[in-house]
Scaffold this motif. Sequence first.
Motif, mmCIF file in Angstrom:
data_model
loop_
_atom_site.group_PDB
_atom_site.id
_atom_site.type_symbol
_atom_site.label_atom_id
_atom_site.label_comp_id
_atom_site.label_asym_id
_atom_site.label_seq_id
_atom_site.Cartn_x
_atom_site.Cartn_y
_atom_site.Cartn_z
ATOM 1 N N GLY A 1 48.149 16.483 56.377
ATOM 2 C CA GLY A 1 49.129 16.733 55.320
ATOM 3 C C GLY A 1 48.633 16.265 53.965
ATOM 4 N N LEU A 2 48.017 15.083 53.888
ATOM 5 C CA LEU A 2 47.499 14.572 52.620
ATOM 6 C C LEU A 2 46.366 15.439 52.093
ATOM 7 C CD1 LEU A 2 47.478 10.744 53.438
ATOM 8 C CD2 LEU A 2 49.025 11.939 51.864
ATOM 9 N N THR A 3 45.512 15.936 53.002
ATOM 10 C CA THR A 3 44.377 16.769 52.577
ATOM 11 C C THR A 3 44.864 18.050 51.917
ATOM 12 O OG1 THR A 3 42.989 15.887 54.340
ATOM 13 C CG2 THR A 3 42.321 17.984 53.368
ATOM 14 N N PHE A 4 45.859 18.705 52.505
ATOM 15 C CA PHE A 4 46.315 19.990 51.971
ATOM 16 C C PHE A 4 47.304 19.826 50.821
ATOM 17 C CE2 PHE A 4 44.988 21.290 56.303
ATOM 18 C CZ PHE A 4 44.065 22.263 55.945
ATOM 19 N N SER A 5 47.875 18.625 50.656
ATOM 20 C CA SER A 5 48.802 18.403 49.540
ATOM 21 C C SER A 5 48.096 17.896 48.290
ATOM 22 C CB SER A 5 49.897 17.400 49.959
ATOM 23 O OG SER A 5 50.654 17.917 51.027
ATOM 24 N N LYS A 6 46.781 17.609 48.411
ATOM 25 C CA LYS A 6 46.036 17.042 47.295
ATOM 26 C C LYS A 6 46.048 17.951 46.077
ATOM 27 C CE LYS A 6 42.625 14.129 48.928
ATOM 28 N NZ LYS A 6 41.231 13.852 49.322
ATOM 29 N N GLU A 7 45.859 19.264 46.327
ATOM 30 C CA GLU A 7 45.755 20.204 45.202
ATOM 31 C C GLU A 7 47.053 20.277 44.405
ATOM 32 O OE1 GLU A 7 44.578 23.914 46.762
ATOM 33 O OE2 GLU A 7 42.643 23.188 47.544
ATOM 34 N N ASN A 8 48.193 20.150 45.070
ATOM 35 C CA ASN A 8 49.486 20.258 44.391
ATOM 36 C C ASN A 8 50.066 18.900 44.013
ATOM 37 O OD1 ASN A 8 49.293 23.011 44.844
ATOM 38 N ND2 ASN A 8 50.423 22.893 46.791
ATOM 39 N N ASN A 9 49.279 17.833 44.270
ATOM 40 C CA ASN A 9 49.782 16.481 44.014
ATOM 41 C C ASN A 9 51.142 16.254 44.664
ATOM 42 O OD1 ASN A 9 47.514 15.773 42.431
ATOM 43 N ND2 ASN A 9 48.439 16.786 40.639
ATOM 44 N N GLY A 10 51.289 16.855 45.860
ATOM 45 C CA GLY A 10 52.564 16.731 46.554
ATOM 46 C C GLY A 10 52.662 15.453 47.349
ATOM 47 N N VAL A 11 53.862 15.101 47.736
ATOM 48 C CA VAL A 11 54.140 13.902 48.523
ATOM 49 C C VAL A 11 54.302 14.311 49.985
ATOM 50 C CG1 VAL A 11 55.728 11.982 48.926
ATOM 51 C CG2 VAL A 11 55.239 12.762 46.585
#
Length: 589
Positions: free
Chosen positions: A491-501
């Motif tokens: 989840g952290l890897t794929f949320s990195k681009e959107n700076n998502g939580v």
Amino acid sequence: MNFNTKSFNTKSSNTKSSNTKSSNTKITGTDNPPLVYYNNETLRHHILWLLLIRVIFFTLLIGITVVLGSLGTQVILPSDTHILAFLAILFIFSIGSSAILQKQDLRLKRFGLVQFLGDTVFAALLVYGTGCSQSIFTPVFILPVIAGGLIMYRMGGLMSAAAATLLYGTVLFLEYMGVVPDYMTSAGWVPVHDVLKATNLFAIYGVTFFITALLSGTLAARLQTTEEELSKTSFEFDRLSLLYKQIFDDIATGIITVDEQGLITSYNTAAGRITGYPPKEATGRSIMKLFPGLQLEKSAGRQVIDLQKKDGAVIRAGYSFSRLNLPSDPAEQASDQDHCKVITLQDISAVEKMEKRVREAEKMAAIGELSASIAHDFRNPLAAISGSAQLLVMESKEKSNSGKSLSKIIFRESKRMAKTINEFLQFARPAPMHAEWFALQRIIDESIMASPMIKNAYDCDSLKVVIAEHLDAFGDRQQLQTVLVHLIENGLTFSKENNGVVTVRAGEDERDGKSVLYLEVIDHGPGILPEIRKKIFDPFFSTRENGTGLGLAIVRQIIELHKGAIEIQSSPGKGCRVRIVLPLPSYEA
């Protein structure tokens, strides 16, 4: 040759059963039924026919004799008054007997013997009134004897014969003593005065009566034996027919029979289920036109074809055939029965898929064993390389910057390879599960501390944990921690681009009346494309640049070991929600 599904129809069996019943046979029970011949209803029916035949026979006999006498034939007959009185008594006795016969509590055997005795008495009166020893009606005595033997077997015949002999002897005795009606003397009748002649007549007719009784009784006994065997045969045939029809219809294997012309003559329910053609639609059609792929020329054991069903779908079917050995019918012309066949058919689509999965599983197991051995051999040298590189970084303060960079690269790549090998070993040789109750918050904390990536995200508020206080979980703590680490890192890897939580949720729920624990990892990444959704849990499949493709495969393996379920909700561009559902036993367990 002609054989078809009509022979399997229970209607024919029922018809035979009813025919057997009408043939004076009563079958009760299902196993070795007792056979009772000439039961009450049948005996009642026969006695009723006897009464009717008696009335018709004596009426016709006397009527014809009266007519012939009026035409000039020399016949000794009583007056019309006596004839009418005789017929009146006959009718009254017969009608009264038929009325008594309707009583349900009547003793039919005794009543039948009375009727035979009555017929003998009427015969004796007829002989006595028409010339005694010279009467043309003397053979009438034989009829009650035959009827008694046929209806009530040897007992009825012998009693009727005894009654006929005694009554005929009485008639001869009255004739010898001269006790005869006056009209007989006036008609030119000459009585018998010779004792030997009277005795001879008595002996001849007496022997004739008893021989007739024995013959009719023997014939009735043989008829009884024949009916008993016929009834048993019919009963066994009915049972065999029903058993064969049940097996033919209920067996899971399709069974098709064809005649010498290749036309389908029988077709069971399983064959209709496999091919899509119901039996009524397939029977009578050519087997080669209906299923052109079948090879029925030369038997080669079990064969496999791509069979097209009625709806157009194609399935894998296995079939075999053999010559159908049928007894020839003498009434029909000789036919080439070598071409009559019985075909067995099975849908093997599911079997082939299962076999393919088994082969793949065996292949993967072999690959896993081999790869695990290789990975185990690699891990020790990597540990030595990694340790040496780490010491090299720490002790080479006087070395150039390029040497330090190379040492760091060696250390970093060695660590990555060690992680990959550990994951591979974990997938190839999963550890046994040691289930226990534990605090869920504990493995969350351990997961954060176990992964620098997760710890950094937690410290930067890129990871949010929402878990109820004092929430307990049941399972293998170490394995469930591995599941959380893999899911949160993805989840952290794929949320990195959107700076998502990335959010981790947990709680208890109820499904099918049972308590379950759910764990959710929610990210705001690009989501999962529909075309790869079924592949994300396959080993070595990854969309990450440096991914091994084993993380989610390990997750599924662990959850299946815990008898849980994985649910994924994802849309392209809208992130992904991965929910883990784990069953919770009672605390007493």
